[in-house]
Design an enzyme around this catalytic site. Structure first.
Site, PDB file in Angstrom:
ATOM      1  CG  PHE A  51      50.792  45.816  30.829  1.00  0.00           C
ATOM      2  CD1 PHE A  51      51.834  44.961  31.140  1.00  0.00           C
ATOM      3  CD2 PHE A  51      51.067  47.169  30.683  1.00  0.00           C
ATOM      4  CE1 PHE A  51      53.127  45.439  31.305  1.00  0.00           C
ATOM      5  CE2 PHE A  51      52.352  47.666  30.848  1.00  0.00           C
ATOM      6  CZ  PHE A  51      53.379  46.791  31.160  1.00  0.00           C
ATOM      7  CG  ASP A  52      44.883  40.296  29.818  1.00  0.00           C
ATOM      8  OD1 ASP A  52      43.794  40.853  29.610  1.00  0.00           O
ATOM      9  OD2 ASP A  52      44.995  39.217  30.432  1.00  0.00           O
ATOM     10  CE  LYS A  53      40.841  43.978  35.110  1.00  0.00           C
ATOM     11  NZ  LYS A  53      40.694  42.938  36.184  1.00  0.00           N
TER      12      LYS A  53
END
Length: 626
Positions: free
Chosen positions: A310-312
Site C-alpha cells: 500500500f501507498d500511505k
C-alpha cells in the site's frame, strides 16, 4: 440465404418443436405413422439447416466446432431413417442455444444498465445567460450547465452554485445520497435527487468517469482469461478427437447409431461456455459495486494474491492532511511564509494544500525556475531567493545545515507521527512543519477482511518518514512498514518480493505510484487518483472507496472457484454420458442431448450466481456466494 436462415433460427426452433408435438400426437393419439414420419422429417430439416450453416462457417476457418459434430450426427440419424432422434436432437440443440443466449444476456446486464443510464442531453448556458437543452455530445469543457431535481448529471464537473443531494450508485455502487455544494465534484451518470445546481464541465464524453467505466467494462468482458484460452486450444483438439472416437466405435461395432450417439454425447458445450459466463458475471458484479476489473486475466491473478503493498497518503489515509505542529528559525518569517505559499500554490499535492491552508492570507510573489526533485520536494526562485521545500533528504542535497534545535524538533515531530515539510531560504532552514493525515475510517476492518481472505502480507511503502509510517502500521496491524522510499525504491522492493515467488498487488493513487502499479501482478488504483495511475492499474476502486478492496478480492476468489466448478460439471457430464453409452442400455441420442443441454444451463446458472455475490460479514444485508 445463409444469413436469412440464421436470422430466423429462433422461429425455426419453435416451428420444429410444434411439428414434433404434432408428430407425437398423430402417432400416440391416432396411430398415424405417415403424419408422424412427415412431421419429424420436416422438423429435422428445419432444425439442421441453421446448425449445418454454422458448421460450414466454422469449417471454412478450419475449426471443427460442436455444430459439426451435431450436423454429422443428425445427417447420420436421418440416413438410417431414425427421424425421431434427428428431429429431437436438432430441436434440443437449437432450444438450448436459445436459452443460453437469454441467460447470457442477463449476465451482461451490468454493462447494459450502465449504457442505458448514460446521459443523453444537458441544459447548457448560451450567450444571453439562458439555458438551452442540447445533446450531451455538444457540451465542451468549460461550459456552464444547469442540473435540476431528478435529472442526470451530464458530465464530470465542479459545482459553481446551488446545492443538493446526488445518488452516485452508478459510480460508487452506493445508493446513499451524497451532499453537493459549491466547489464539490460531480460525475456524469449520477442523479440529482433534490435541489438545483449549476456546474462547470471539466470532463466530457468518453473522458468522464462514467464514460471510462463503460469503456473499461466493455473491454474487460471481451477479454479472455488463461483458462478460456486453454479451453479454446483444448476444444480444437477435443472435437476432432470425438470424431475419431466415433469412427473407431463404428469400425469395431459396425453400429452406426452407436457411433452417432457418441458424436452427440461428446459435444463439449458446457465446457466451452462455463468459464466465459463466470468471468462475465464476475466483472458485471464488480461494475455494479464500484470495482472495475480490467479483464478476465485480472480475475485469475487477483484471486491468487498473497501480498498487498500500500501507498500511505490517499490510500490508507484520507489524503486530506493538516498542519499539526510547526517551528520557525531566524527572522523575517512572514516573508518566508509568503515565499512558501507562492511555491506551494502551484502544486496539487495534499501536503501543499495543508501548508497553504495553515498559512492563510499572505503576500504572493512570482515563482521562477521551478524544479521538482523526485522523492524530495521542490526547488524554485522567488524574488531572487533560492527556496527549497521538502524533506530532510532535500535539505541535505541543498547543503542546508540543521542545528541541534532543528534536529531535536525533527525527531519530536516524526515521533508524533507527522510528515515533515522543511523550508530553506538561500541554504538556511527557516520553517519546519509537521503535517498529519487521518487514517481512513473503517480501513482497519477492511485490512482484517483481507487477512481472512488469505492475504499473508500487508505492507505499507511510503516516501514519508519512518516514524510516521511506523505509527500508521502499528495502528492498522500491518505486517511491515517502510518509509523514505522513492518511486524506484518501491518498484525495486516489489520486484524483490516477486523474485521470492510471492503474488503481489500494489494499491496506490498518484503518478509516483504508476511504476509499481505497472510492475505488480495486480495494480489497484483508487478511483479519485490520477489518470496515469488509473490507466496503469488492473483494478480501479471507484470513488476511492477502500472498503471495495475486500469485496474485489472476495469476488475474484469466488469467480475463480466458480470457473473450476463449471469445468468439473462440464467434464463430469461428458464422462458420465459416454460411459453410459458403453455400459448401460437406457442411454440414447435424445436423452444424451437433453442431458447435454441441461448441463450447459447448469453451468450458466451457476455462473450467474456471481451477480448476487456479496462478501460475507462485509455487507450484512446481502448474501454471499460460495
Amino acid at each position: 440465404m445463409q444469413i436469412k436462415i440464421l436470422r430466423q433460427k429462433n422461429r425455426m426452433t419453435w416451428m420444429s418443436g410444434i411439428l414434433i408435438v404434432i408428430g407425437f400426437i398423430a402417432h400416440f393419439g391416432f396411430n398415424n405413422v405417415t403424419i408422424f414420419n412427415t412431421t419429424f422429417i420436416i422438423a429435422s430439416i428445419l432444425g439442421v439447416a441453421p446448425i449445418a450453416i454454422q458448421a460450414y462457417q466454422a469449417l471454412k476457418v478450419k475449426v471443427v466446432s460442436i455444430d459439426v459434430l451435431v450436423t454429422i450426427a443428425v445427417i447420420g440419424a436421418f440416413l438410417i431413417q431414425n427421424y425421431e432422434e434427428s428431429a429431437i436432437v436438432t430441436f434440443l440443440f437449437l432450444f438450448g442455444g436459445y436459452l443460453e443466449q437469454r441467460t447470457l444476456n442477463q449476465t451482461r446486464s451490468a454493462i447494459k444498465e450502465l449504457t442505458e443510464i448514460a446521459p443523453e442531453s444537458a441544459l447548457k448556458q448560451i450567450e444571453d445567460g439562458e439555458f438551452e437543452e442540447v445533446d450531451v455530445d455538444d457540451v465542451d469543457e468549460g461550459d456552464i450547465l444547469l442540473v435540476k431535481t431528478g435529472a442526470k448529471v451530464p458530465v464530470d464537473g465542479t459545482v459553481l452554485t446551488g446545492e443538493g443531494h446526488i445518488n452516485e450508485a452508478s459510480i460508487t455502487g452506493e445508493s446513499e445520497p451524497v451532499s453537493k455544494r459549491e466547489g464539490t465534484n460531480v460525475f456524469a451518470g449520477t442523479i440529482l435527487e433534490n435541489g438545483t445546481i449549476q456546474i462547470r464541465a471539466d470532463r466530457v464524453g468518453e473522458d468522464t468517469t462514467f464514460g471510462k467505466i463503460i469503456e473499461l467494462v466493455e473491454e474487460a468482458q471481451d477479454s479472455k482469461s488463461e483458462a478460456e484460452r486453454f479451453i479454446d486450444r483444448f476444444s480444437k483438439w477435443y472435437t476432432p478427437a470425438v470424431l475419431v472416437l466415433a469412427f473407431i466405435v463404428w469400425l469395431f461395432s459396425r453400429n452406426v447409431e452407436l457411433a452417432i450417439t457418441v458424436l452427440v454425447l461428446g459435444c463439449p458445450g458446457a465446457l466451452v461456455i462455463g468459464v466465459p459466463v463466470s468471468n462475465v458475471a464476475g466483472i458485471g458484479n464488480g461494475a455494479r459495486n464500484g470495482v472495475l476489473l480490467k479483464g478476465s486475466e485480472v480475475i485469475h491473478d487477483f484471486s491468487r494474491v498473497d501480498t498487498i503493498l500500500f501507498d500511505k497518503t490517499g490510500t490508507l489515509t484520507v489524503g486530506n492532511p493538516e498542519v499539526a505542529e510547526k517551528a520557525y528559525y531566524g527572522s523575517n518569517i512572514d516573508e518566508v511564509l509568503g515565499y512558501l505559499a507562492s511555491v506551494e500554490r502551484e502544486s496539487d499535492h495534499p501536503l501543499a494544500k495543508a501548508v497553504l491552508k495553515d498559512i492563510g492570507e499572505t503576500t504572493f510573489s512570482t515563482v521562477e525556475d521551478t524544479e521538482v526533485v523526485k522523492g524530495g520536494g521542490i526547488v524554485a526562485t522567488v524574488n531572487g531567493h533560492r527556496i527549497a521545500i521538502g524533506n530532510v533528504a532535500l535539505m541535505e542535497q541543498e547543503n542546508v545545515t540543521l542545528n541541534e534545535q532543528a534536529e531535536a524538533d525533527i525527531w519530536a515531530f516524526e515521533k508524533n507521527g507527522n510528515s515533515l515539510v522543511l523550508t530553506a531560504v538561500d541554504g538556511k532552514l527557516k520553517v519546519l512543519m509537521g503535517i498529519r493525515d487521518q487514517i481512513r475510517p473503517g480501513v482497519k476492518k477492511d485490512l482484517q477482511a483481507l487477512k481472512r481472505l488469505g492475504v499473508k502480507n500487508l505492507i505499507v511503502l511510503s516516501g514519508d518518514n519512518q516514524g510516521t509510517v511506523d505509527l500508521v502500521s502499528k495502528e492498522l496491524g500491518l505486517t511491515e512498514a517502510h518509509g523514505h522510499m522513492l518511486p524506484e525504491d518501491k518498484a525495486a522492493y516489489l520486484q524483490k518480493l516477486q523474485a521470492k515467488g510471492q503474488i503481489v498487488a500494489f494499491v496506490g493513487d498518484g503518478v509516483n505510484d504508476s511504476p509499481s502499479l505497472a510492475l505488480a501482478d495486480i495494480g489497484i488504483a483508487m478511483g479519485s487518483g490520477t489518470d496515469v495511475a488509473i490507466e496503469t492499474s488492473d483494478v480501479v476502486l471507484m470513488n476511492s472507496d477502500f472498503s471495495r478492496l475486500p469485496h474485489a478480492l472476495g469476488l475474484t476468489k469466488t469467480t475463480a472457484r466458480n470457473m473450476l466448478q463449471n469445468i468439473v460439471i462440464a467434464v463430469g457430464v461428458v464422462i458420465i454420458l459416454l460411459a453410459s453409452v458403453f455400459f448401460s442400455d437406457w442411454m440414447n441420442m435424445s436423452i444424451g442431448m437433453l442431458v447435454h443441454e441441461a448441463s450447459i444451463l447448469v453451468v450458466i446458472f451457476n455462473g450467474m450466481r456471481l451477480l448476487r455475490y456479496r462478501l460475507r460479514g462485509h455487507n450484512v444485508n446481502s448474501d454471499s456466494v460460495n
